[in-house]
Design an enzyme around this catalytic site. Sequence first.
Site, short mmCIF file in Angstrom:
data_model
loop_
_atom_site.label_atom_id
_atom_site.label_comp_id
_atom_site.label_asym_id
_atom_site.label_seq_id
_atom_site.Cartn_x
_atom_site.Cartn_y
_atom_site.Cartn_z
N PRO A 9 -16.14 9.85 8.20
CA PRO A 9 -15.42 10.20 9.43
C PRO A 9 -13.93 9.89 9.38
O PRO A 9 -13.50 8.87 8.83
CB PRO A 9 -16.10 9.34 10.50
CG PRO A 9 -16.79 8.25 9.76
CD PRO A 9 -17.19 8.85 8.44
N ASN A 10 -13.18 10.81 9.96
CA ASN A 10 -11.72 10.72 10.13
C ASN A 10 -10.93 10.93 8.84
O ASN A 10 -9.70 11.00 8.88
CB ASN A 10 -11.32 9.38 10.80
CG ASN A 10 -11.97 9.22 12.15
OD1 ASN A 10 -11.83 10.09 13.01
ND2 ASN A 10 -12.71 8.14 12.36
N ARG A 17 -3.23 10.87 9.58
CA ARG A 17 -3.83 9.71 10.22
C ARG A 17 -3.16 8.42 9.72
O ARG A 17 -3.21 8.13 8.52
CB ARG A 17 -5.31 9.69 9.84
CG ARG A 17 -6.04 8.46 10.22
CD ARG A 17 -7.38 8.38 9.52
NE ARG A 17 -8.12 7.25 10.03
CZ ARG A 17 -9.16 6.70 9.44
NH1 ARG A 17 -9.62 7.21 8.32
NH2 ARG A 17 -9.76 5.67 9.96
N TYR A 22 -2.84 4.90 5.32
CA TYR A 22 -3.59 5.81 4.45
C TYR A 22 -2.71 6.77 3.63
O TYR A 22 -3.24 7.57 2.86
CB TYR A 22 -4.59 6.61 5.30
CG TYR A 22 -5.61 5.73 5.99
CD1 TYR A 22 -6.55 5.01 5.25
CD2 TYR A 22 -5.62 5.60 7.38
CE1 TYR A 22 -7.47 4.19 5.88
CE2 TYR A 22 -6.55 4.77 8.02
CZ TYR A 22 -7.46 4.08 7.26
OH TYR A 22 -8.38 3.26 7.87
N ASN A 72 -16.52 7.43 0.12
CA ASN A 72 -15.74 6.70 1.12
C ASN A 72 -16.40 7.00 2.46
O ASN A 72 -16.19 8.07 3.05
CB ASN A 72 -14.27 7.14 1.12
CG ASN A 72 -13.44 6.28 2.07
OD1 ASN A 72 -13.98 5.55 2.90
ND2 ASN A 72 -12.13 6.39 1.97
N ALA A 75 -15.62 4.48 8.56
CA ALA A 75 -16.11 3.44 9.46
C ALA A 75 -17.62 3.22 9.34
O ALA A 75 -18.12 2.11 9.63
CB ALA A 75 -15.75 3.79 10.90
N HIS A 78 -19.19 0.12 7.64
CA HIS A 78 -19.37 -1.18 8.29
C HIS A 78 -20.57 -1.21 9.24
O HIS A 78 -20.87 -2.25 9.81
CB HIS A 78 -18.09 -1.54 9.06
CG HIS A 78 -16.85 -1.28 8.26
ND1 HIS A 78 -16.58 -1.94 7.06
CD2 HIS A 78 -15.81 -0.42 8.42
CE1 HIS A 78 -15.43 -1.49 6.57
NE2 HIS A 78 -14.95 -0.56 7.37
N GLU A 96 -18.62 2.85 -4.05
CA GLU A 96 -18.00 2.79 -2.72
C GLU A 96 -16.49 2.68 -2.90
O GLU A 96 -16.03 1.84 -3.67
CB GLU A 96 -18.53 1.56 -1.98
CG GLU A 96 -17.81 1.28 -0.66
CD GLU A 96 -18.30 -0.01 0.02
OE1 GLU A 96 -19.40 -0.50 -0.30
OE2 GLU A 96 -17.54 -0.51 0.87
N HIS A 98 -12.50 2.65 -0.87
CA HIS A 98 -11.65 2.63 0.32
C HIS A 98 -10.20 2.77 -0.12
O HIS A 98 -9.79 2.18 -1.13
CB HIS A 98 -11.83 1.33 1.11
CG HIS A 98 -13.23 1.15 1.54
ND1 HIS A 98 -13.77 1.87 2.58
CD2 HIS A 98 -14.23 0.38 1.05
CE1 HIS A 98 -15.05 1.54 2.70
NE2 HIS A 98 -15.35 0.64 1.78
N ARG A 105 -7.54 -6.44 6.39
CA ARG A 105 -7.46 -5.82 7.73
C ARG A 105 -8.37 -6.55 8.71
O ARG A 105 -8.74 -7.69 8.48
CB ARG A 105 -7.77 -4.32 7.60
CG ARG A 105 -6.79 -3.61 6.67
CD ARG A 105 -7.08 -2.13 6.56
NE ARG A 105 -6.94 -1.47 7.84
CZ ARG A 105 -7.42 -0.25 8.11
NH1 ARG A 105 -8.05 0.44 7.17
NH2 ARG A 105 -7.25 0.28 9.30
C1 DQA Z 1 -11.48 3.28 5.01
C2 DQA Z 1 -11.53 1.89 5.63
C3 DQA Z 1 -12.46 1.88 6.82
O1 DQA Z 1 -12.50 0.58 7.40
C4 DQA Z 1 -11.99 2.87 7.87
O2 DQA Z 1 -12.90 2.91 8.94
C5 DQA Z 1 -11.74 4.23 7.31
C6 DQA Z 1 -11.10 4.35 6.01
C7 DQA Z 1 -10.46 3.34 3.85
O3 DQA Z 1 -10.55 4.29 3.06
O4 DQA Z 1 -9.57 2.49 3.75
O5 DQA Z 1 -11.99 5.23 7.96
O6 DQA Z 1 -12.76 3.58 4.46
#
Ligand code: DQA
Length: 139
Positions: A9-10, A17, A22, A72, A75, A78, A96, A98, A105
């Site tokens: 997501p996102n 964003r 990022y 990736n 969110a 978590h 995994e 990020h 953070r």
């Molecule tokens: C993320 C870190 C996550 O905590 C966050 O919710 C994201 C991006 C990262 O790539 O740093 O959406 O996965």
Amino acid sequence: MRIQIINGPNLNLLGRREPGIYGDSDFDSYLGQLRQRYPDLELAYFQSNVEGELVNKLHEVGFGEADGIVLNAGAYTHTSVALHDALRAIETPAVEVHISNVHQREEFRHHSMIAAACRGVICGFGLDSYRLAIEALKG
Ligand code: DQA
């Protein structure tokens, strides 16, 4: 070798964003660079904001269609028992990743529900985290 990159997501908003966290590159441009760098790899890409669609994609590629997965989960990293279970259920190894260093953070980002079901974890190197995951899968 076929590698499936999966963004949660996102991450469709990369480049727009929170660029301070990022970066300002969108994922498509970065993917183009990865494909140029690794002409011998088949790099497939999937993004969804929907948890169940990420589970479905893992099922789809996780039994022989891909040789490695770069995930990736955003969110859902978590929170998602469903992604943990899917990663345990499939045969293809996943890394995994990020973009940000989640450990620098908010505290709610420090725990991963999926790390224990992955081959390893790479975080904090910006978009280069994806390349490092590919290197890990290539062996
Ligand atoms: C993320 C870190 C996550 O905590 C966050 O919710 C994201 C991006 C990262 O790539 O740093 O959406 O996965």
